[in-house]
Design an enzyme around this catalytic site. Structure first.
Site, PDB file in Angstrom:
ATOM      1  N   GLU A 181      63.928  81.954  42.115  1.00  0.00           N
ATOM      2  CA  GLU A 181      64.090  80.867  43.548  1.00  0.00           C
ATOM      3  C   GLU A 181      65.511  80.178  43.495  1.00  0.00           C
ATOM      4  O   GLU A 181      65.420  79.052  43.632  1.00  0.00           O
ATOM      5  CB  GLU A 181      62.830  80.160  43.976  1.00  0.00           C
ATOM      6  N   GLU A 234      56.073  87.287  43.028  1.00  0.00           N
ATOM      7  CA  GLU A 234      55.309  86.028  43.471  1.00  0.00           C
ATOM      8  C   GLU A 234      54.463  86.418  44.651  1.00  0.00           C
ATOM      9  O   GLU A 234      55.328  86.734  45.577  1.00  0.00           O
ATOM     10  CB  GLU A 234      55.911  84.697  43.697  1.00  0.00           C
TER      11      GLU A 234
HETATM   12  O1  AHR Z   1      53.609  79.600  42.442  1.00  0.00           O
HETATM   13  C1  AHR Z   1      54.235  78.387  42.639  1.00  0.00           C
HETATM   14  C2  AHR Z   1      55.668  78.254  42.868  1.00  0.00           C
HETATM   15  O2  AHR Z   1      55.821  79.044  44.433  1.00  0.00           O
HETATM   16  C3  AHR Z   1      56.602  78.865  41.899  1.00  0.00           C
HETATM   17  O3  AHR Z   1      56.790  77.653  41.069  1.00  0.00           O
HETATM   18  C4  AHR Z   1      57.624  79.016  42.963  1.00  0.00           C
HETATM   19  O4  AHR Z   1      58.537  79.966  42.404  1.00  0.00           O
HETATM   20  C5  AHR Z   1      57.362  79.389  44.317  1.00  0.00           C
HETATM   21  O5  AHR Z   1      57.785  78.655  45.258  1.00  0.00           O
END
Ligand code: AHR
Length: 526
Positions: free
Chosen positions: A205, A328
């Protein structure tokens, strides 16, 4: 007279029958029937087993308590990693595990997490609750966990606050067999042989918690950091660049244009937020049909995102060499009452199980471009497989869907043409039934189905082209309640059950798909 009365009665009966059969039948057809044509004799792309991947971050109670209890714990463990969790995770055939973050990755300095544990420095986990991280779970412990559960490691490097040489040395430490400084440091800390680490992420991110960068700037940084991520001792790294946040198509465009040739994978993050409002995401367990509907509807956004990001990637990479890595995904609700807001601890209901099933169907459909996905997160955080409470653990509905769906790993995706009715609530509508099918190396076909309608059973007809007869068996995950979930006192409230409601006759598989359910069928040729 008698004849004419009989004739009138008969005509009336026929008319009534016509109304029932034709008019009602059509309406029935329009409102409740689902027909899927499955090309059993055809072959799509292989469903990479890594689509069933996981993500475990130093966040809340995922690593500490969830996985790591330490060697001196009264909870049975192997080298500090809890045995009950390892046993449960092994049943899922987890192919790949991403670590150490997430946001944590971009403030993680790997050298803090090696050597004698009592001498490892403590740091503050600034992203997740500001708690003190003692670094007891580091590189060796993570790679030990991967070996214990049989998963391949996917390590995410620190671009946001780490140096190029730090990242370079980490890769050497883990994977080099040379008589070199980092490989010797590893040996000094007890590991002679290098590990195989195939998947390596260059930042996380980077548009947000990983550095708030513009894509142009990150693309340059990616090129620089990636240059020093080396292949040592036959370890061939699959390089994953930080990709877009949901619908940020410009990010994908810039990354593919500026760095596409230097990466193997580009990531994508998308979370299902029931309300669509990050400020008030709604409860994981206390919800009505409106949030049920919205959650399942918003989950399907994943399909649109993958389609659009893939189309951009196609312009730069028509052969689909660069993979889309959805590293994710999952539901994100408000934390459970009275828990640390920074720990992202949420319960998990049947609704989450359906979300998992829908996402897998989307990933299967895009298996030519999507080669890995990692649910956030494995234990005690967001859409978890396992929740722990001291020495107790429970398996969530999401765990059960992962377990039921593992039959799809590395199988060939079969084309599915689906006609289904909508599940309508007020002004909102979403397809009621989702179907996906694969064929494994032994020729066994698995058909998974999700019925998102919480009130209505769905008659389903699957026409299997190329398979006339066979035996069918199956399992179902469902409940009478939308928010059915397991608790530490009642850990088996919701679990898969045998499903006997499917029949295969003359190449047509018919079943009544229970309301709010996930079903996986196994079809074997006679
Ligand atoms: O999964 C929780 C968080 O969500 C992670 O650390 C981040 O990459 C995303 O914003």
């Amino acid at each position: 007279m008698m004849t004419s009365k009989w004739y009138e009665t008969w005509c009336g009966f026929l008319l009534a029958l016509f109304v029932v059969v034709v008019v009602t039948g059509q309406a029935w057809g329009q409102e409740t029937a689902t027909v899927a044509t499955i090309g059993v004799d055809q072959s799509g792309p292989t469903v990479n087993r890594n689509i069933y991947g996981h993500f475990a971050e130093h966040l809340g109670r995922c690593i500490y308590e969830g996985i790591w209890v330490g060697e001196d714990s009264s909870i049975p463990n192997t080298r500090g990693i809890r045995n009950d969790v390892v046993a449960a995770l092994k049943e899922l055939n987890i192919p790949v595990l991403r670590w150490p973050g997430g946001c944590f990755a971009d403030e993680y300095h790997w050298k803090d997490g090696i050597g004698p544990r009592e001498r490892r420095p403590k740091i503050i986990n600034t992203h997740w609750g500001g708690v003190v991280e003692n670094n007891h779970f580091g590189t060796h412990e993570f790679l030990d966990l991967c070996e214990q559960i049989g998963a391949e490691p996917y390590v995410c490097g620190n671009v946001g606050s780490g140096s190029v040489s730090e990242m370079m040395e980490w890769v050497e430490y883990m994977t080099s067999d040379a008589d070199s400084p980092m490989a010797n440091l590893r040996r000094k800390h007890g590991r002679q042989e290098p590990w195989k680490v195939r998947y390596f992420g260059v930042g996380n991110e980077s548009w947000g918690c990983g550095g708030s960068m513009r894509p142009e700037y990150y693309a340059d940084l990616y090129r620089r950091y990636n240059t020093f991520v080396k292949n040592y001792s036959g370890n061939n790294i699959f390089r994953i660049a930080c990709g877009a946040n949901s619908a940020d198509y410009n990010w994908t465009e810039v990354m593919m244009r500026e760095a596409g040739r230097r990466m193997n994978g580009l990531s994508l993050h998308y979370y299902t937020i029931a309300t669509g409002d990050w400020g008030r995401k709604g409860s994981a367990t206390q919800f009505g049909e409106d949030q049920w509907h919205a959650t399942l509807r918003r989950t399907l956004t994943m399909d649109e995102l993958i389609t659009k990001h893939s189309a951009i990637m196609d312009r730069f990479d028509a052969r689909k060499r660069v993979k889309l890595i959805v590293d994710e995904w999952g539901t994100w609700f408000d934390v459970e009452p009275d828990t640390n807001p920074g720990f992202l601890y949420q319960q998990n209901t049947l609704r989450d199980g359906l979300v998992a099933g829908l996402n897998f169907h989307i990933f299967h459909r895009h298996a030519d471009r999507v080669s890995m996905a990692n649910i956030a997160q494995t234990i005690n955080v967001l859409q978890a497989m396992i929740l722990t409470d001291g020495e107790r653990i429970l398996k969530t509905p999401t765990y059960h869907v992962f377990e039921m769906y593992k039959v799809h790993q590395d199988a060939v995706a079969l084309p599915v043409e689906l006609k289904t009715v909508d599940y309508v609530l007020g002004d909102e509508r979403t397809p009621a039934v989702s179907v996906s099918a694969t064929r494994n190396k032994d020729g066994v076909v698995h058909v998974s189905l999700v019925n998102v309608n919480p009130k209505q059973e769905m008659p389903v007809e699957c026409r299997l082209t190329g398979m006339e007869s066979g035996t069918v068996s199956g399992r179902v995950l469902t409940s009478s309640k939308m928010n059915a979930h397991n608790t530490f006192d009642a850990p088996d409230t919701i679990a898969p059950a045998k499903f006997t409601g499917a029949e295969l006759n003359d190449g047509v598989l018919t079943l009544a798909l229970p309301a709010k359910s996930v079903v996986v069928l196994e079809v074997k040729k006679n």
